[in-house]
Scaffold this motif. Structure first.
Motif: not given
Length: 569
Positions: A79-83, A71-76, A232-239
């Motif tokens: 986020l990356v593909t959005a940019w 899940l954390e890798v999917s979130v990251l 690095v994984l904080w955004p993913g972990r927070a979500l």
């Protein structure tokens, strides 16, 4: 009537009309039976565990670690593909109806923006509900908390994608320096992430003994808990953290950060002033044209290398086989999907601490190839559909050809049978070369004879399954959805299940004569030849199956000649 009232009226009437249409369809027996079977299947799949057995089952550490990491890798990655990926225009999409209805009405840009954001957030909630039913009940002891956390995470990701598209469109409007700023920031972030990963791997190298129990799992846990990856994984972990909370207290502890991200992204979307109306109109027009092209199936057809040269003279049914083999190539190969599943399975096995794939590839790949070959005999007839199921909307055109029904049915079966049989032979050849079971003293004498015996049997089984699937098209065309149709609803699910069960039952009944013949021939030979009687028995069984299919094609050909499609629709 205000715009919010109009939107609420439109949504309510749309859902009411959809429900009324679904109920009206249930007046027809095939839809009613399909709905009953579909509801029973859904209840057995998710309803029983949710409403009867409860959801308080313990979650294993392996499953939890895998869920958190994925899940954390999917979130990251999101986020990356959005940019990085996608077109440089606002991501707000409107249907042609919405464009014609709202864009000509006295509606402000802010109201249109809120309308699309609300629709996006509702879609995120539906996706969170589906994730809870099919994933959350296995990975979280509190599915209701998983749903709330997943809804927050998916809603935030949707808002982030929208905001990113707004910023990218704004940067593009500023010319070259805008693009330079964007890619510079993206490059700096990616380089920083790679540097953090490499430095962490230097401090936590891969264990030397990968075959030790749970060595990979413990190593992965240390890597993820290192300071660099944690940052690095904080955004993913927070979500992700609220959805994986084990208790209400944990959920409330993680909730402020997740809510803050959601509110910040909402304010971000509102703060970026980017005109989206023109791109929305262009996007709606493009999607309308694409739907029309898919419906007509006459545009953007790319015909590459043909399977063989079609001679001007010869048997006419070969042209149908030639056409379907080309369609098989154009529709893409399932080999890529099969390899993708294999890679995912290897990664999952590695995370779970099973390193046999890497320590002894031959011992692992041989049985896997054999298993895939056998599985393709069951699922292959449903997956390889370049036959009458693909040509279901054109049955009248096929009947108008100067061919007998037997020729049409046989030729339509040919492409799928050849494709499926070739794939099975490749898998069996891999199993034979790698020597499945040769490491076991008991299985070693049977290894090669059994694989050789499966060489004729599995393609014959696949052909029998394809015949049953195509027989349903001829005998019950109204029950089979066309290959280009995307039937939805619980009744469509039930119809597919009934078709699958019927296929399995008929296929099993067809196997009985072949099994009896193989037993009558194989048993006497076994007393003389031992295990090497298996290939001969398999050859006899395959011959019996081919004879049954040939007889069935002759009978089905007559039914095809008498078929009146207009009476079945």
């Amino acid at each position: 009537m205000s715009f919010p009232s109009a939107v609420a009226f439109l949504w309510v009437r749309t859902w009411r009309n959809r429900v009324v249409r679904q109920v009206q369809r249930l007046k027809r027996p095939r839809y009613l039976l399909g709905a009953a079977v579909g509801l029973a299947y859904l209840y057995s799949l998710v309803g029983r565990s949710v409403f009867v057995q409860g959801t308080g089952r313990a979650v294993s550490p392996n499953a939890r670690l895998f869920a958190e990491f994925s899940l954390e890798v999917s979130v990251l990655a999101t986020l990356v593909t959005a940019w990085v990926l996608g077109t440089d225009r606002p991501a707000l999409t409107f249907t042609q109806t919405e464009v014609q209805t709202f864009f000509t009405a006295p509606v402000t840009r802010q109201a249109l923006l809120h309308y699309k954001l609300l629709r996006g957030l509702l879609s995120a909630m539906l996706a969170a509900l589906a994730a809870t039913l099919f994933v959350g009940r296995f990975t979280s002891p509190r599915p209701e908390l998983f749903f709330l956390g997943a809804a927050l995470a998916m809603g935030t990701l949707y808002l982030h994608g929208t905001a990113a598209s707004f910023v990218r469109a704004w940067l593009v409007s500023r010319g070259r320096w805008g693009s330079a700023v964007r890619w510079t920031v993206v490059a700096v972030v990616l380089v920083a992430g790679m540097g953090t990963l490499l430095s962490t791997l230097r401090d936590h190298p891969l264990p030397e003994n990968l075959s030790a129990p749970f060595a990979v799992r413990e190593w992965l846990r240390d890597v993820l808990n290192a300071p660099g990856p944690r940052a690095v994984l904080w955004p993913g972990r927070a979500l992700v953290a609220p959805s994986l909370a084990r208790s209400g207290q944990d959920f409330l502890r993680y909730l402020p950060a997740s809510l803050a991200l959601l509110v910040a992204h909402y304010a971000w979307v509102l703060a970026v002033e980017v005109p989206f109306e023109d791109s929305a109109v262009a996007g709606a027009d493009a999607r309308t044209r694409q739907r029309a092209q898919r419906a007509s199936r006459s545009a953007n057809l790319r015909v590459g290398r043909v399977p063989f040269v079609l001679e001007a003279r010869g048997r006419p049914e070969v042209a149908l086989l030639w056409k379907n083999l080309i369609a098989r190539r154009r529709m893409g190969s399932g080999l890529v999907m099969l390899l993708s599943f294999g890679v995912m399975g290897a990664v999952f096995a590695l995370l779970m601490g099973d390193t046999r794939l890497f320590s002894n590839s031959r011992e692992f790949l041989g049985p896997m190839a054999l298993m895939i070959a056998v599985a393709m005999a069951v699922i292959g007839p449903s997956a390889f559909r370049t036959d009458l199921r693909m040509d279901l909307p054109k049955l009248e055109l096929l009947r108008a050809l100067p061919l007998t029904g037997r020729q049409v049915v046989g030729a339509e079966l040919g492409a799928s049978a050849l494709t499926l049989g070739a794939a099975q032979w490749v898998m069996l050849a891999v199993a034979l070369v790698l020597g499945v079971g040769t490491d076991d003293e008991t299985l070693a004498p049977w290894s090669a004879p059994v694989v050789l015996g499966l060489l004729p049997v599995l393609p014959a089984l696949g052909l029998a399954g394809l015949f049953v699937q195509n027989a349903a098209v001829v005998l019950l065309p109204a029950w089979i959805p066309a290959d280009s149709e995307r039937a939805r609803g619980v009744e469509a699910l039930g119809q597919r299940l009934l078709t699958l069960v019927g296929t399995l039952v008929v296929t099993f009944l067809g196997l009985l004569p072949a099994g009896v013949v193989a037993l009558l021939v194989g048993y006497p030979l076994f007393t003389v030849m031992g295990p090497w009687a298996v290939p001969l028995a398999g050859l006899v069984a395959a011959g019996a199956l081919f004879a049954e299919v040939a007889l069935g094609v002759a009978v089905l050909g007559r039914a095809f000649e008498r078929l009146d499609v207009s009476e079945e629709t």
